[in-house]
Structures are given as structure tokens and as C-alpha cells.
Design an enzyme around this catalytic site. Structure first.
Site, PDB file in Angstrom:
ATOM      1  NE  ARG A 247      -4.322  -1.287   0.168  1.00 33.91           N
ATOM      2  CZ  ARG A 247      -4.460  -2.397  -0.571  1.00 33.91           C
ATOM      3  NH1 ARG A 247      -3.512  -2.784  -1.404  1.00 33.91           N
ATOM      4  NH2 ARG A 247      -5.567  -3.115  -0.489  1.00 33.91           N
ATOM      5  CD  GLU A 276      -3.276   2.843  -5.457  1.00 33.22           C
ATOM      6  OE1 GLU A 276      -4.344   2.267  -5.736  1.00 33.22           O
ATOM      7  OE2 GLU A 276      -2.252   2.254  -5.089  1.00 33.22           O
ATOM      8  CG  HIS A 294      -3.542  -1.300  -6.813  1.00 32.81           C
ATOM      9  ND1 HIS A 294      -3.913  -0.619  -5.690  1.00 32.81           N
ATOM     10  CD2 HIS A 294      -3.535  -2.612  -6.460  1.00 32.81           C
ATOM     11  CE1 HIS A 294      -4.131  -1.478  -4.693  1.00 32.81           C
ATOM     12  NE2 HIS A 294      -3.895  -2.697  -5.149  1.00 32.81           N
TER      13      HIS A 294
HETATM   14  C1  8YV Z   1      -6.629  -5.877  -5.134  1.00 28.73           C
HETATM   15  C2  8YV Z   1      -4.995  -5.618  -3.198  1.00 28.73           C
HETATM   16  O1  8YV Z   1      -6.566  -5.658  -6.476  1.00 28.73           O
HETATM   17  O2  8YV Z   1      -6.193  -7.429  -2.273  1.00 28.73           O
HETATM   18  C3  8YV Z   1      -5.577  -6.409  -2.072  1.00 28.73           C
HETATM   19  O3  8YV Z   1      -5.365  -5.993  -0.924  1.00 28.73           O
HETATM   20  O4  8YV Z   1      -4.278  -4.744  -2.977  1.00 28.73           O
HETATM   21  C4  8YV Z   1      -5.240  -5.838  -4.631  1.00 28.73           C
HETATM   22  O5  8YV Z   1      -4.468  -6.896  -5.061  1.00 28.73           O
HETATM   23  C5  8YV Z   1      -7.591  -4.874  -4.543  1.00 28.73           C
HETATM   24  O6  8YV Z   1      -7.367  -4.614  -3.230  1.00 28.73           O
HETATM   25  C6  8YV Z   1      -8.992  -5.330  -4.716  1.00 28.73           C
HETATM   26  O7  8YV Z   1      -9.870  -4.667  -3.852  1.00 28.73           O
END
Ligand code: 8YV
Length: 332
Positions: A247, A276, A294
Site C-alpha cells: 500500500r 491513488e 495497482h
Molecule cells: C486488489 C490488493 O486488487 O487485495 C488487495 O489488498 O491490494 C489488490 O491486489 C484490490 O485490493 C482489490 O480490492
């Protein structure tokens, strides 16, 4: 709960893979987002008034104000994603709402993307391909001193966050000849340390000062917000590279961008950003930054598996059982 004749209303905030949506339609009164346009807070609040289950993603902010507008029948937030930093877990708990996520199924894909960035930044992959594709620039042909990057074999990789994804990154990195170091809230088991030949650093500061490449693989929580603060970024060697597929909020993005621009950090591979979809323009302008929108878990297989997990969590919950991927604030 809905009656025996009525299917439960499940609001899905973004477009999901067709196979997942088809199954959701069969099982639930699924309110799908065919246009995939991100919903505003007002639209989310409206949809949540009648929903029994909400299926949000990382792009939805499920905060205290929104949760306070939920109808009393909404008792499950089945997040499509592993990270739950988009959800106010404490408020959900107080309101008796269960939160689930999708752990495990995106581990290997995210680790692959991390490894891709660990290779791409020191070896200047994005620069090389951009140069060839830019018709205004001419490639005069091979030269012994041109486009030199840095070897990763034998270098020290510092992994911040040795959970599932951190360990999957370590396995890959070890095969590439990197020395594995890590910092984690808790030391992992001796077996795992031995398998990965990993060195544990209790002090993040001390680890940072000695690494050649850093990989961020911890969740974003109040405790990890700006874990790589301006002070800590300054501990890195100027030759170090930073990779982040976790993140953006874990790194002080402004400071990272400033230091890369100033040559105080060698480069970065970033799949996630602090604000983002906005990205610091300094990062985009730098040849030494590989930036991705992402995409860590963005595989067809991964997204279908995530959808399947969401469905299992909803079904189990509606059948009166504890859903398998229930999350508690204390886990993060
Ligand atoms: C997803 C991610 O694309 O799962 C997670 O925490 O960061 C990503 O891989 C995204 O969060 C889907 O909501």
C-alpha cells in the site's frame, strides 16, 4: 435476513469477472455494477440501505459515516481484496457487522509482480523498452557501456512484512541469488527462516541502513502508516532501490519522490501509491521509477479466485456459519 422465497440482496460495487457475476446472480439478488464506474459515497449509502451484504473493493471508502447510513439488515461486508484498510473495522464491529477478505489466492500473483519490479528497476527494463518504442529517438546499436544497470545476484533484499506475500517474495528472490533479510512484527518460525535462509532484524532502522533492495509487503494499518517515514528513508544507502506492491500509505511518497529526484535513493518499483489514483508527478517523471497502476493481483485466475472466496464467505455467512475469511482489527 431475507425470507425463504427472497434472495438476499448483495451489492457489488465494481465489475467482477463474468464467471463470478454469473454465479452471484444465481445465488443472490445481486446488484452488479455493469459500467464499473466507481460509486460515490452517496451512491454507496443509497445502495447499502437495502443490501444484506456489501462487496466493496479497494476503491471504496467504507468509513464511519457510511457505515452509520447502512440499513439494519446489512450484517456482512465481504471485501473483494485482502487489504481491508478501506474499511473502518472498529465501527463495523461496534455495529455487529462482520468483515471478510480474500487472503491467500493473490499471494503468488502479487509476489510475481514484486519480483518483476525487483528485476525491472535495477536492470532498467522500462527505460529500455521506452527508448526502443520512442520513434523520435534512435537506437544506434549495442555499446559496452550503454544502459548499464546493477546486478541483483548476491545483493541484500530487505522484506518488510514476512506474511504470506513476503515469504512468497523471499522464495522467488532466493532463487535469483538474493540474500534474504526481513523485519516483521513477529519473528517467523525457525523452519521458515531456514528454508528461506532469512535473517531477522528486530530493528527496522538497522536493517534499512544495510539493504540494497527493499520490498514493502506489510498491510497498511495505523501502525504502518508512513513506516518508511522521511527519517527512515534517509537511513537507506543512496544505491538502494525501493519496491512497493503493498500500500502506498506505508511510504512517505513525497519524500521518496524527492529523494529519488535528488539521487539520494537509486530508484523505485511502485505498484501502489499514497493517494491513488493520483501519482506524485516527480515519480512519473523519473527514469529511475517503474510505476504500475495497482496491478499486483491483476490476473484472470486471481480475480476469479478472489470472487470465489467472496461467494464462499457470503454463502457461509448466510447459512448461519462463521465465514472462513473473517477479519478482526487485532489481526492487523
Ligand atoms: C486488489 C490488493 O486488487 O487485495 C488487495 O489488498 O491490494 C489488490 O491486489 C484490490 O485490493 C482489490 O480490492
Amino acid at each position: 435476513m431475507p425470507t425463504a422465497h427472497k434472495k438476499p440482496v448483495v451489492v457489488v460495487t465494481r465489475k467482477l469477472p463474468d464467471a463470478v457475476e454469473t454465479r452471484m446472480r444465481e445465488l443472490f439478488d445481486a446488484r452488479l455494477n455493469v459500467d464499473d464506474k466507481a460509486m460515490s459515497q452517496a451512491e454507496l449509502a443509497e445502495a447499502a440501505k437495502t443490501a444484506h451484504v456489501l462487496v466493496p473493493t479497494v476503491t471504496d471508502r467504507i468509513d464511519r459515516s457510511l457505515i452509520s447510513q447502512f440499513g439494519p439488515q446489512l450484517k456482512l461486508i465481504a471485501n473483494f481484496g485482502t487489504g481491508v484498510d478501506n474499511i473502518d473495522l472498529d465501527t463495523a464491529r461496534v455495529r455487529g457487522i462482520i468483515v471478510t477478505n480474500t487472503p491467500g489466492v493473490l499471494t503468488e500473483d502479487t509476489a510475481d509482480m514484486t519480483m518483476a519490479l525487483i528485476l525491472a528497476v535495477p536492470r532498467r527494463l522500462a527505460e529500455g523498452t521506452a527508448l526502443l518504442k520512442d520513434t523520435r529517438r534512435h537506437w544506434p546499436g549495442w555499446s559496452p557501456t550503454w544502459m548499464l544497470g546493477h546486478r541483483i545476484y548476491g545483493k541484500r533484499l530487505g522484506i518488510i512484512g514476512m506474511g504470506r506475500i513476503g515469504q512468497a517474495v523471499a522464495r522467488r528472490a532466493k532463487a535469483f541469488g538474493l540474500q534474504i533479510h526481513y523485519h516483521n512484527r513477529r519473528r517467523v518460525s525457525e523452519d521458515i527462516e531456514q528454508e528461506l535462509e532469512a535473517t531477522y532484524w528486530d530493528s527496522l532502522d538497522q536493517m534499512l541502513a544495510r539493504m540494497d533492495i527493499l520490498s514493502v509487503n506489510c498491510p497498511h494499518t495505523p501502525a504502518t502508516y508512513h513506516l518508511l517515514s522521511a527519517r527512515r528513508l534517509k537511513l537507506l544507502k543512496p544505491s538502494a532501490y525501493v519496491v512497493n506492491t503493498a500500500r502506498g500509505e506505508v511510504i512517505d511518497e513525497n519524500e521518496l519522490a524527492r529523494m529519488i529526484e535528488a539521487g539520494a535513493i537509486a530508484g523505485a518499483g511502485l505498484d501502489v501509491f499514497e493517494h491513488e489514483p493520483a501519482v506524485n508527478p516527480k515519480l512519473l517523471a523519473s527514469d529511475r521509477v517503474v510505476a504500475l497502476p495497482h496491478m499486483g493481483s491483476a490476473t484472470v485466475e486471481g480475480r476469479v479466485d478472489m470472487g470465489e472466496k467472496v461467494i464462499i464467505n457470503i454463502k457461509t455467512f448466510l447459512d448461519g456459519h462463521n465465514p472462513p475469511d473473517r477479519v478482526h482489527a487485532a489481526m492487523f
